[in-house]
Design a protein around this motif. Structure first.
Motif, PDB file in Angstrom:
ATOM      1  N   LEU A  65     -12.448  47.036  20.919  1.00 31.13           N
ATOM      2  CA  LEU A  65     -12.036  47.965  21.976  1.00 31.13           C
ATOM      3  C   LEU A  65     -10.910  47.332  22.798  1.00 31.13           C
ATOM      4  N   SER A  66     -10.818  46.012  22.754  1.00 28.06           N
ATOM      5  CA  SER A  66      -9.690  45.317  23.378  1.00 28.06           C
ATOM      6  C   SER A  66      -8.471  45.453  22.475  1.00 28.06           C
ATOM      7  N   PRO A  67      -7.348  45.939  23.019  1.00 27.27           N
ATOM      8  CA  PRO A  67      -6.132  46.060  22.195  1.00 27.27           C
ATOM      9  C   PRO A  67      -5.692  44.733  21.601  1.00 27.27           C
ATOM     10  N   TYR A  68      -5.980  43.634  22.334  1.00 31.46           N
ATOM     11  CA  TYR A  68      -5.556  42.313  21.852  1.00 31.46           C
ATOM     12  C   TYR A  68      -6.374  41.901  20.618  1.00 31.46           C
ATOM     13  N   VAL A  69      -7.670  42.180  20.663  1.00 27.38           N
ATOM     14  CA  VAL A  69      -8.529  41.849  19.526  1.00 27.38           C
ATOM     15  C   VAL A  69      -8.173  42.743  18.337  1.00 27.38           C
ATOM     16  N   PHE A 100     -10.544  30.193  28.927  1.00 25.88           N
ATOM     17  CA  PHE A 100     -10.667  31.047  30.117  1.00 25.88           C
ATOM     18  C   PHE A 100     -11.482  32.312  29.828  1.00 25.88           C
ATOM     19  N   GLY A 101     -12.175  32.299  28.688  1.00 27.29           N
ATOM     20  CA  GLY A 101     -13.105  33.382  28.379  1.00 27.29           C
ATOM     21  C   GLY A 101     -12.459  34.704  28.002  1.00 27.29           C
ATOM     22  N   LYS A 102     -11.161  34.677  27.718  1.00 26.14           N
ATOM     23  CA  LYS A 102     -10.474  35.923  27.334  1.00 26.14           C
ATOM     24  C   LYS A 102     -10.646  36.170  25.842  1.00 26.14           C
ATOM     25  N   MET A 103     -10.809  37.425  25.476  1.00 25.52           N
ATOM     26  CA  MET A 103     -10.823  37.779  24.061  1.00 25.52           C
ATOM     27  C   MET A 103      -9.434  38.267  23.638  1.00 25.52           C
ATOM     28  N   PRO A 104      -9.000  37.934  22.421  1.00 27.06           N
ATOM     29  CA  PRO A 104      -9.716  37.254  21.349  1.00 27.06           C
ATOM     30  C   PRO A 104      -9.655  35.735  21.435  1.00 27.06           C
ATOM     31  N   GLY A 105     -10.774  35.124  20.925  1.00 25.96           N
ATOM     32  CA  GLY A 105     -10.750  33.728  20.556  1.00 25.96           C
ATOM     33  C   GLY A 105     -10.706  33.681  19.038  1.00 25.96           C
ATOM     34  N   SER A 145      -6.863  30.620  21.381  1.00 29.68           N
ATOM     35  CA  SER A 145      -7.000  31.972  21.927  1.00 29.68           C
ATOM     36  C   SER A 145      -5.618  32.535  22.192  1.00 29.68           C
ATOM     37  N   ASP A 146      -5.605  33.785  22.570  1.00 32.38           N
ATOM     38  CA  ASP A 146      -4.429  34.614  22.859  1.00 32.38           C
ATOM     39  C   ASP A 146      -3.962  35.279  21.561  1.00 32.38           C
ATOM     40  N   SER A 147      -3.926  36.607  21.610  1.00 32.56           N
ATOM     41  CA  SER A 147      -3.598  37.373  20.399  1.00 32.56           C
ATOM     42  C   SER A 147      -2.242  36.997  19.814  1.00 32.56           C
ATOM     43  N   SER A 148      -1.264  36.728  20.683  1.00 31.11           N
ATOM     44  CA  SER A 148       0.074  36.417  20.162  1.00 31.11           C
ATOM     45  C   SER A 148       0.091  35.053  19.488  1.00 31.11           C
ATOM     46  N   ALA A 149      -0.666  34.105  20.048  1.00 29.98           N
ATOM     47  CA  ALA A 149      -0.765  32.786  19.415  1.00 29.98           C
ATOM     48  C   ALA A 149      -1.479  32.906  18.069  1.00 29.98           C
ATOM     49  N   ALA A 178       3.818  45.530  24.806  1.00 31.14           N
ATOM     50  CA  ALA A 178       2.442  46.019  24.637  1.00 31.14           C
ATOM     51  C   ALA A 178       1.480  45.241  25.524  1.00 31.14           C
ATOM     52  N   ASP A 179       1.579  43.919  25.469  1.00 27.12           N
ATOM     53  CA  ASP A 179       0.579  43.078  26.134  1.00 27.12           C
ATOM     54  C   ASP A 179       0.646  43.158  27.654  1.00 27.12           C
ATOM     55  N   THR A 180       1.830  43.325  28.196  1.00 29.74           N
ATOM     56  CA  THR A 180       1.929  43.311  29.660  1.00 29.74           C
ATOM     57  C   THR A 180       2.244  44.690  30.243  1.00 29.74           C
TER      58      THR A 180
END
Ligand SMILES: N[C@@H](CCC(=O)N[C@@H](CS)C(=O)NCC(=O)O)C(=O)O
Length: 223
Positions: free
Chosen positions: A8-12, A46-51, A60-64, A96-98
């Motif tokens: 449901l997270s666009p990054y994941v 920092f607990g952000k998804m995705p890992g 972590s971080d979708s772009s990475a 997209a991300d920001t």
């Protein structure tokens, strides 16, 4: 390879679609908002998804993560090598991300995450304002730049299409869609990218997950 989070997270979703387009076998493990355990905590400080974990490599971080995947599995290449196309692709990923997600978080957060997941009080005005004032200039921009080919960069699928289309899948789960009368090119582009098997399978599950939790909470329902 393990991806931690919820699609449901666009990054994941971006990471899972990117992997699917490459034919990669990636396990999705629920994480975020208190879930995921020590493996997720190690991958995402920092607990952000995705890992993400691949053997003893964690990041972590979708772009990475997609940068890693494209370097390690270059066929098909989804982040162009040519300087201008590469820069343009990174621009769209950032857009997209920001920029899209500034609106996306306000809309999805207040129509679903806060009322249904966190059981909190949503700010419907913030969601409505994001939909009616923040999103339209972004859609005006996209309407002006989507090429005839139907792909944002190099007339083929790249990270640019995956990244920008992903938040619109999340927004579709809370009844926020691109109006085809006002933005016909953008609406058709979103539909075509979402119709790819890599996106369609995930979107079906996302919509079912939102429905299972009671669906979106809209302004009128709360009034
Ligand atoms: N720039 C990051 C953003 C990740 C992000 O903000 N994820 C959100 C979900 S859409 C999250 O984990 N939020 C929960 C939190 O901040 O605790 C990426 O591209 O991965």
């Amino acid at each position: 390879m393990i991806v931690f989070g919820s699609t449901l997270s666009p990054y994941v979703r971006k990471v899972m679609v990117f992997g699917a387009e490459k034919g990669l076998d990636m396990e999705l493990r629920m994480a975020g908002m208190g879930r995921g355990g020590p493996e997720f905590a190690a991958a995402s400080p920092f607990g952000k998804m995705p890992g993400f974990v691949d053997g003893d490599f964690a990041i972590s971080d979708s772009s990475a993560i997609v940068a890693y995947l494209d370097a390690k599995y270059p066929d098909p290449n989804l982040i162009p090598a040519a300087p201008e196309a590469r820069a343009r692709t990174i621009w769209y990923d950032e857009l997209a991300d920001t920029i899209v997600m500034a609106a996306g978080s306000a809309i999805f957060g207040n129509r679903f995450v806060i009322p249904r997941v966190m059981k909190g009080q949503p700010d419907h005005d913030a969601a409505d304002k994001a939909e009616t004032a923040v999103l339209p200039p972004i859609l005006d921009y996209l309407e002006g730049v989507i090429p005839q080919s139907g792909f944002l960069v190099e007339d083929r699928l790249t990270l640019a299409d995956i990244a920008v289309a992903s938040p619109f899948a999340t927004l579709g789960c809370v009844d926020c869609r691109v109006d085809p009368a006002r933005w016909p090119k953008t609406a058709a582009w979103v539909d075509a990218i979402h119709a790819r098997p890599s996106f369609a399978a995930i979107i079906a599950k996302d919509q079912a997950a939102v429905a299972a939790m009671g669906g979106p909470v809209m302004q009128s329902a709360a009034a």
